[in-house]
Design a protein around this motif. Structure first.
Motif, mmCIF file in Angstrom:
data_model
loop_
_atom_site.group_PDB
_atom_site.id
_atom_site.type_symbol
_atom_site.label_atom_id
_atom_site.label_comp_id
_atom_site.label_asym_id
_atom_site.label_seq_id
_atom_site.Cartn_x
_atom_site.Cartn_y
_atom_site.Cartn_z
ATOM 1 N N PRO A 140 0.816 -1.227 0.000
ATOM 2 C CA PRO A 140 0.000 0.000 0.000
ATOM 3 C C PRO A 140 0.846 1.271 0.000
ATOM 4 O O PRO A 140 0.331 2.344 -0.328
ATOM 5 N N LEU A 141 2.128 1.166 0.352
ATOM 6 C CA LEU A 141 2.978 2.366 0.387
ATOM 7 C C LEU A 141 3.714 2.597 -0.938
ATOM 8 O O LEU A 141 4.508 3.534 -1.055
ATOM 9 N N THR A 142 3.411 1.747 -1.938
ATOM 10 C CA THR A 142 4.002 1.954 -3.266
ATOM 11 C C THR A 142 3.523 3.294 -3.835
ATOM 12 O O THR A 142 2.365 3.659 -3.653
ATOM 13 N N GLY A 143 4.403 3.978 -4.520
ATOM 14 C CA GLY A 143 4.045 5.281 -5.103
ATOM 15 C C GLY A 143 4.794 6.369 -4.362
ATOM 16 O O GLY A 143 5.517 6.082 -3.403
ATOM 17 N N PRO A 144 4.621 7.618 -4.796
ATOM 18 C CA PRO A 144 5.317 8.717 -4.123
ATOM 19 C C PRO A 144 4.979 8.691 -2.639
ATOM 20 O O PRO A 144 3.824 8.451 -2.278
ATOM 21 N N ASN A 145 5.983 8.936 -1.784
ATOM 22 C CA ASN A 145 5.684 8.937 -0.348
ATOM 23 C C ASN A 145 5.065 10.264 0.050
ATOM 24 O O ASN A 145 5.500 11.324 -0.392
ATOM 25 N N ASP A 146 4.039 10.197 0.891
ATOM 26 C CA ASP A 146 3.463 11.423 1.431
ATOM 27 C C ASP A 146 4.062 11.647 2.813
ATOM 28 O O ASP A 146 3.660 11.017 3.793
ATOM 29 N N ASP A 147 5.037 12.582 2.886
ATOM 30 C CA ASP A 147 5.754 12.821 4.147
ATOM 31 C C ASP A 147 4.828 13.319 5.249
ATOM 32 O O ASP A 147 5.175 13.257 6.426
ATOM 33 N N LYS A 148 3.656 13.832 4.860
ATOM 34 C CA LYS A 148 2.719 14.295 5.893
ATOM 35 C C LYS A 148 2.225 13.129 6.726
ATOM 36 O O LYS A 148 1.777 13.304 7.851
ATOM 37 N N PHE A 149 2.247 11.937 6.156
ATOM 38 C CA PHE A 149 1.799 10.767 6.921
ATOM 39 C C PHE A 149 2.951 10.051 7.612
ATOM 40 O O PHE A 149 2.824 9.599 8.746
ATOM 41 N N THR A 223 1.184 1.681 10.748
ATOM 42 C CA THR A 223 2.516 1.847 11.334
ATOM 43 C C THR A 223 3.241 3.013 10.656
ATOM 44 O O THR A 223 3.915 3.816 11.310
ATOM 45 N N HIS A 224 3.064 3.128 9.347
ATOM 46 C CA HIS A 224 3.680 4.229 8.593
ATOM 47 C C HIS A 224 3.259 5.580 9.157
ATOM 48 O O HIS A 224 4.074 6.483 9.302
ATOM 49 N N CYS A 225 1.969 5.715 9.533
ATOM 50 C CA CYS A 225 1.513 7.031 10.014
ATOM 51 C C CYS A 225 1.519 7.111 11.537
ATOM 52 O O CYS A 225 0.925 8.029 12.113
ATOM 53 N N GLY A 226 2.207 6.187 12.182
ATOM 54 C CA GLY A 226 2.476 6.343 13.614
ATOM 55 C C GLY A 226 1.379 5.848 14.538
ATOM 56 O O GLY A 226 1.356 6.223 15.715
ATOM 57 N N LEU A 227 0.455 5.031 14.042
ATOM 58 C CA LEU A 227 -0.564 4.482 14.940
ATOM 59 C C LEU A 227 -0.004 3.272 15.692
ATOM 60 O O LEU A 227 0.798 2.504 15.156
ATOM 61 N N ARG A 228 -0.470 3.097 16.914
ATOM 62 C CA ARG A 228 -0.165 1.891 17.678
ATOM 63 C C ARG A 228 -1.139 0.805 17.222
ATOM 64 O O ARG A 228 -2.314 1.092 16.970
ATOM 65 N N VAL A 229 -0.666 -0.428 17.114
ATOM 66 C CA VAL A 229 -1.505 -1.488 16.534
ATOM 67 C C VAL A 229 -1.614 -2.691 17.461
ATOM 68 O O VAL A 229 -0.621 -3.128 18.054
ATOM 69 N N PHE A 230 -2.849 -3.211 17.558
ATOM 70 C CA PHE A 230 -3.072 -4.522 18.177
ATOM 71 C C PHE A 230 -3.852 -5.366 17.179
ATOM 72 O O PHE A 230 -4.807 -4.876 16.567
ATOM 73 N N ILE A 278 -4.547 5.974 26.480
ATOM 74 C CA ILE A 278 -4.546 6.636 25.178
ATOM 75 C C ILE A 278 -3.614 7.837 25.233
ATOM 76 O O ILE A 278 -3.682 8.651 26.145
ATOM 77 N N ASN A 279 -2.752 7.946 24.253
ATOM 78 C CA ASN A 279 -1.955 9.154 24.062
ATOM 79 C C ASN A 279 -2.808 10.116 23.286
ATOM 80 O O ASN A 279 -3.215 9.796 22.177
ATOM 81 N N ASN A 280 -3.063 11.281 23.847
ATOM 82 C CA ASN A 280 -3.970 12.154 23.113
ATOM 83 C C ASN A 280 -3.356 12.608 21.803
ATOM 84 O O ASN A 280 -2.320 13.236 21.767
ATOM 85 N N ASN A 281 -4.031 12.248 20.715
ATOM 86 C CA ASN A 281 -3.473 12.431 19.374
ATOM 87 C C ASN A 281 -4.242 13.501 18.605
ATOM 88 O O ASN A 281 -4.178 13.565 17.391
ATOM 89 N N THR A 282 -4.960 14.349 19.349
ATOM 90 C CA THR A 282 -5.814 15.298 18.628
ATOM 91 C C THR A 282 -5.002 16.283 17.793
ATOM 92 O O THR A 282 -5.500 16.853 16.844
ATOM 93 N N THR A 283 -3.717 16.448 18.148
ATOM 94 C CA THR A 283 -2.892 17.331 17.315
ATOM 95 C C THR A 283 -2.287 16.556 16.148
ATOM 96 O O THR A 283 -1.546 17.119 15.359
ATOM 97 N N THR A 284 -2.603 15.235 16.059
ATOM 98 C CA THR A 284 -2.073 14.359 14.995
ATOM 99 C C THR A 284 -0.598 14.662 14.738
ATOM 100 O O THR A 284 -0.225 15.151 13.685
ATOM 101 N N ASP A 285 0.227 14.307 15.737
ATOM 102 C CA ASP A 285 1.620 14.733 15.757
ATOM 103 C C ASP A 285 2.414 14.414 14.490
ATOM 104 O O ASP A 285 3.286 15.147 14.096
ATOM 105 N N ASN A 286 2.062 13.300 13.835
ATOM 106 C CA ASN A 286 2.831 12.913 12.649
ATOM 107 C C ASN A 286 2.361 13.648 11.398
ATOM 108 O O ASN A 286 2.990 13.593 10.351
ATOM 109 N N VAL A 287 1.213 14.280 11.515
ATOM 110 C CA VAL A 287 0.579 14.845 10.316
ATOM 111 C C VAL A 287 0.669 16.361 10.358
ATOM 112 O O VAL A 287 0.293 16.988 11.327
ATOM 113 N N ALA A 288 1.188 16.937 9.312
ATOM 114 C CA ALA A 288 1.339 18.397 9.293
ATOM 115 C C ALA A 288 -0.017 19.073 9.192
ATOM 116 O O ALA A 288 -0.957 18.496 8.686
#
Ligand SMILES: O=P(O)(O)O[C@H]1O[C@H](CO)[C@@H](O)[C@H]1O
Length: 288
Positions: A140-149, A223-230, A278-288
């Motif tokens: 799914p990450l094939t193609g130009p990388n979107d650094d915002k993610f 994982t690419h956009c910084g989410l924790r996964v179970f 939960i780490n509060n992610n409302t500022t979506t730290d990885n996303v500009a």
């Protein structure tokens, strides 16, 4: 949908339609959609009504996005997932969840077991995966990388969070189901056919514990956009590995085991969500 602005449009539309701001996203596997029904104060949307969303076409996958509360946490639940074999471009809707402020992704699936110790009805906590289509270039990450993610070359070691895996095992003990739960390695194959005997033997020799046709792309994108996964697999069948064995697997049988174990899976996920921090992610730290 492909570019950041389109994911953002979908996220903005959803935020204009519901007051819920989810911290946890859940993707329901085949026959496991009832998890969504337990959410309180629900707002739900048919995929066909959500701008930019694909449609799900597989029996046992309703095709609804459900928002609601579970044990004091706000959740969004995909009742129906998108599989590669349906002809979808590999699933990146997880990025919409990131833009909604989600911190943790929980994935569930139905899978066939290759490990002798895993029986139908058992639950396998996913420790790691083998992404066969991904390794072959269907990533799914094939193609130009979107650094915002996220970065061009994301690490995948540790993509199934160890802390959450430990909590899940504790929850299993508390619920009295530790005897049917163990950790293992999930492999994604493309499907839609089930494995041939030679393929099953190959997977077994490679050290795969359970096999299915989903999950890995979702986890790679998360994982690419910084989410924790179970992740967890409900074992719905044993994969036939012997030419002497006259049994064969079918999707109705997969859904039936899903129904039989749906309550246990739902209890496990609910209790895990209740205990997770939960780490509060409302500022979506990885996303500009
Ligand atoms: O992975 P989920 O969506 O649970 O479904 C699994 O069950 C279906 C086969 O019965 C396949 O789609 C396989 O991937």
């Amino acid at each position: 949908i492909y570019i950041h602005d389109e994911y953002q449009k979908t996220a903005d539309w959803l935020m204009s339609q519901t007051k819920h701001r989810p911290q946890v996203a859940i993707i329901c596997g085949s026959g496991l959609g009832m998890l969504a029904d337990t959410l309180k104060c629900q707002d739900s949307f048919a995929y066909s009504d959500i701008p930019g969303f694909p449609q799900s076409t597989v029996q046992g996958h309703a095709g609804r996005l459900v928002f609601g509360e579970l044990k004091g946490k706000t959740c969004v639940c995909m009742q129906g997932r998108f599989h590669m074999y349906e002809g979808h471009s590999l699933c990146k809707v997880v990025r919409v969840f990131k833009l909604l402020g989600v911190d943790t992704l929980i994935v569930t699936n139905a899978a066939g077991s290759l490990a002798d110790g895993l029986q139908p009805g058992d639950i396998m906590v996913i420790k790691d995966h083998v992404n066969f289509p991904g390794m072959g270039g269907l990533n799914p990450l094939t193609g130009p990388n979107d650094d915002k993610f996220g970065p061009r070359f994301p690490a995948m070691s540790g993509c199934y969070d160890k802390g959450l895996r430990c909590v899940a095992m504790e929850v299993a003990k508390q619920l009295g189901v530790a005897n049917i739960m163990q950790e293992g390695v999930y492999a994604m194959v493309g499907g839609p056919n089930f494995e041939s005997i030679a393929e099953a033997r190959l997977l077994h020799r490679l050290g795969v514990d359970a096999v299915g046709m989903s999950t890995a792309p979702e986890v790679v994108v998360a994982t690419h956009c910084g989410l924790r996964v179970f992740g967890l697999s409900l074992i719905t069948n044993k994969v036939v590995k012997s030419y002497e064995d006259s049994e064969s697997v079918n999707h109705d049988g997969v859904l039936e085991v899903g129904r039989l174990r749906s309550h246990t899976v739902q209890q496990l996920v609910t209790e895990l969500i209740s205990r997770m921090e939960i780490n509060n992610n409302t500022t979506t730290d990885n996303v500009a």
